[in-house]
Design an enzyme around this catalytic site. Structure first.
Site, PDB file in Angstrom:
ATOM      1  N   LEU A 125      77.986  89.236  33.780  1.00  0.00           N
ATOM      2  CA  LEU A 125      77.771  89.926  35.053  1.00  0.00           C
ATOM      3  C   LEU A 125      76.506  89.436  35.746  1.00  0.00           C
ATOM      4  CD1 LEU A 125      78.537  92.210  37.064  1.00  0.00           C
ATOM      5  CD2 LEU A 125      77.178  93.767  35.630  1.00  0.00           C
ATOM      6  N   PRO A 128      71.424  84.605  38.344  1.00  0.00           N
ATOM      7  CA  PRO A 128      70.017  84.275  38.584  1.00  0.00           C
ATOM      8  C   PRO A 128      69.406  85.059  39.745  1.00  0.00           C
ATOM      9  CG  PRO A 128      71.251  82.270  38.158  1.00  0.00           C
ATOM     10  CD  PRO A 128      72.261  83.381  38.248  1.00  0.00           C
ATOM     11  N   SER A 132      69.740  93.759  39.129  1.00  0.00           N
ATOM     12  CA  SER A 132      70.067  95.152  39.440  1.00  0.00           C
ATOM     13  C   SER A 132      71.074  95.272  40.578  1.00  0.00           C
ATOM     14  CB  SER A 132      68.785  95.923  39.804  1.00  0.00           C
ATOM     15  OG  SER A 132      67.876  95.944  38.721  1.00  0.00           O
ATOM     16  N   THR A 158      74.057  87.671  26.745  1.00  0.00           N
ATOM     17  CA  THR A 158      74.049  87.848  25.301  1.00  0.00           C
ATOM     18  C   THR A 158      75.346  87.303  24.701  1.00  0.00           C
ATOM     19  OG1 THR A 158      72.658  89.813  25.468  1.00  0.00           O
ATOM     20  CG2 THR A 158      73.927  89.553  23.448  1.00  0.00           C
ATOM     21  N   ARG A 267      47.777 102.603   2.640  1.00  0.00           N
ATOM     22  CA  ARG A 267      46.549 101.950   3.101  1.00  0.00           C
ATOM     23  C   ARG A 267      45.352 102.894   2.964  1.00  0.00           C
ATOM     24  NH1 ARG A 267      43.647  97.333   3.925  1.00  0.00           N
ATOM     25  NH2 ARG A 267      42.534  97.327   5.906  1.00  0.00           N
ATOM     26  N   GLY A 338      47.062  98.558  12.437  1.00  0.00           N
ATOM     27  CA  GLY A 338      45.859  97.818  12.776  1.00  0.00           C
ATOM     28  C   GLY A 338      46.134  96.326  12.868  1.00  0.00           C
ATOM     29  N   GLY A 339      45.210  95.527  12.404  1.00  0.00           N
ATOM     30  CA  GLY A 339      45.345  94.079  12.509  1.00  0.00           C
ATOM     31  C   GLY A 339      46.561  93.535  11.779  1.00  0.00           C
ATOM     32  N   GLU A 362      70.771  96.250  31.088  1.00  0.00           N
ATOM     33  CA  GLU A 362      71.726  97.347  31.301  1.00  0.00           C
ATOM     34  C   GLU A 362      71.102  98.462  32.140  1.00  0.00           C
ATOM     35  OE1 GLU A 362      74.535  98.426  28.416  1.00  0.00           O
ATOM     36  OE2 GLU A 362      74.374  96.539  27.303  1.00  0.00           O
ATOM     37  N   SER A 365      64.451 100.718  33.782  1.00  0.00           N
ATOM     38  CA  SER A 365      64.021 102.118  33.784  1.00  0.00           C
ATOM     39  C   SER A 365      63.971 102.664  35.206  1.00  0.00           C
ATOM     40  CB  SER A 365      62.647 102.243  33.121  1.00  0.00           C
ATOM     41  OG  SER A 365      62.729 101.947  31.736  1.00  0.00           O
TER      42      SER A 365
END
Length: 382
Positions: A125, A128, A132, A158, A267, A338-339, A362, A365
């Site tokens: 669908l 380029p 929307s 996809t 941790r 964290g890291g 699809e 937002s």
């Protein structure tokens, strides 16, 4: 709405979870790095019936309800959204469209192959220049006797380089949505080319492509639904497809919660597990709330579909909330790690990259907010 799963649904969820933990989770990081999932997983999805859910048994499907479908997609989303996308598109967007609009000949030709995983389908669908604004697509289908000649480009498709059949939407008439028809186009037809898109931020293992149709000739028997009704086919498919995306996002958020809780308990900092820290618990509580809210919004859509009730607005709400919730969950889980969350040895970085696109495809937002607003007010803001 009954929130208690049946024995069959619970057993299916356990089967899906075991499959994901055994066949997908151990490979997800490697597939992401290689930018390609192992295609043999498609056949195993078919063997379990996951590619034929809700399709009629007479055409090779495993039938079942849409809540069961959501349960499987949640688990696939938890394991690897690239795999979930194969099912959502091949079965959810294309297979279900053929089941709803196809002739007996089209159903016999494609549904058993889609349900088994012998054939993969893509949904062509987006273009380029028209994302929307799909009603203004420019791919053209020109009548030539008993055939149609299709020319145009599709983008971000996809399954594009894997597909055996493409559900192509093309302008067969005048301007606007009433001039669009849908066609089932075998991808081995002369003039059909799929070009893989590399370097994606997320969903890297998924076969995403640009499609080029250069005078592809198909018979009129390849047309899906009456001429000029292609846009209706696309919108009906996407309304259910948004539920599929939402379910996959629930899986992402659940994966983030599981990973963050496990890491927080193991941790240690300043002599204690970081799970004992108030601000870490705040992060975990927020993820948990998002998981529950997104799941219930998604299950509501499945329940409405299975009862034959209107669901389009509820589908927009579920997709909007769940996609944004998945991004929040992944971001907060990374904060807990964290890291270490920034290293692909751990899953949360991939979850964040995969979640981000869910707010785009699809229906972005912003588009879904306008759809919900129109349903509330009766005023079209497009």
């Amino acid at each position: 709405m009954n929130l208690e799963l049946s024995e069959e649904q619970d057993a299916l969820r356990r089967t899906a979870a075991e499959f994901v933990d055994r066949e997908i989770v151990p490979h997800a990081a490697a597939w992401d790095r290689a930018e390609e999932i192992d295609r043999s997983v498609i056949g195993r999805l078919g063997d379990l019936g996951f590619l034929g859910m809700t399709l009629p048994e007479e055409y090779g499907g495993s039938e079942g309800d849409h809540l069961a479908y959501c349960l499987v997609l949640e688990e696939l989303g938890r394991g690897d959204s690239a795999v979930r996308g194969v099912v959502s598109v091949s079965l959810g967007l294309v297979g279900k469209s053929i089941a709803s609009y196809g002739t007996d000949e089209q159903k016999r030709a494609w549904l058993p192959r889609i349900a088994s995983g012998a054939s993969i389908a893509c949904f062509a669908l987006t273009e380029p220049g028209t994302g929307s604004d799909a009603a203004n697509l420019t791919t053209r289908a020109v009548r030539d006797g008993d055939d149609w000649i299709i020319t145009g480009n599709k983008m971000f498709i996809t399954n594009g380089t894997w597909a055996d059949v493409a559900l192509v939407f093309a302008r067969s008439g005048g301007e606007g949505h009433r001039g669009i028809s849908a066609f089932l186009v075998p991808t081995d037809e002369p003039g059909f080319e799929a070009r893989v898109i590399h370097g994606k931020l997320g969903l890297r293992g998924q076969a995403t492509a640009e499609l080029v149709l250069d005078g592809v000739r198909v018979p009129d028997s390849a047309r899906l639904a009456p001429e000029g009704k292609g846009f209706s086919v696309a919108m009906a498919a996407l309304a259910k497809g948004r539920m599929s995306v939402a379910a996959g996002c629930v899986g992402i958020a659940q994966g983030c919660l599981d990973a963050a809780v496990g890491y927080a308990k193991e941790r240690e900092q300043f002599g204690k597990p970081i799970a004992s820290r108030q601000l870490v618990q705040e992060l975990l509580a927020g993820i948990s709330l998002d998981v529950d809210a997104a799941r219930l919004l998604t299950w509501r859509v499945a329940d409405l579909i299975d009862r034959g009730l209107p669901f389009a607005t509820e589908s927009s709400k579920a997709k909007l909330f769940a996609s944004e919730a998945a991004v929040r969950a992944a971001n907060d889980a990374l904060q807990v790690f964290g890291g270490y969350g920034y290293i692909d040895e751990y899953p949360v970085g991939k979850y964040l990259r995969d979640a981000r696109v869910m707010t785009l495809y699809e229906g972005t937002s912003q588009i879904h907010k306008l759809l919900i607003g129109r349903a509330l007010t009766g005023v079209n803001a497009f």
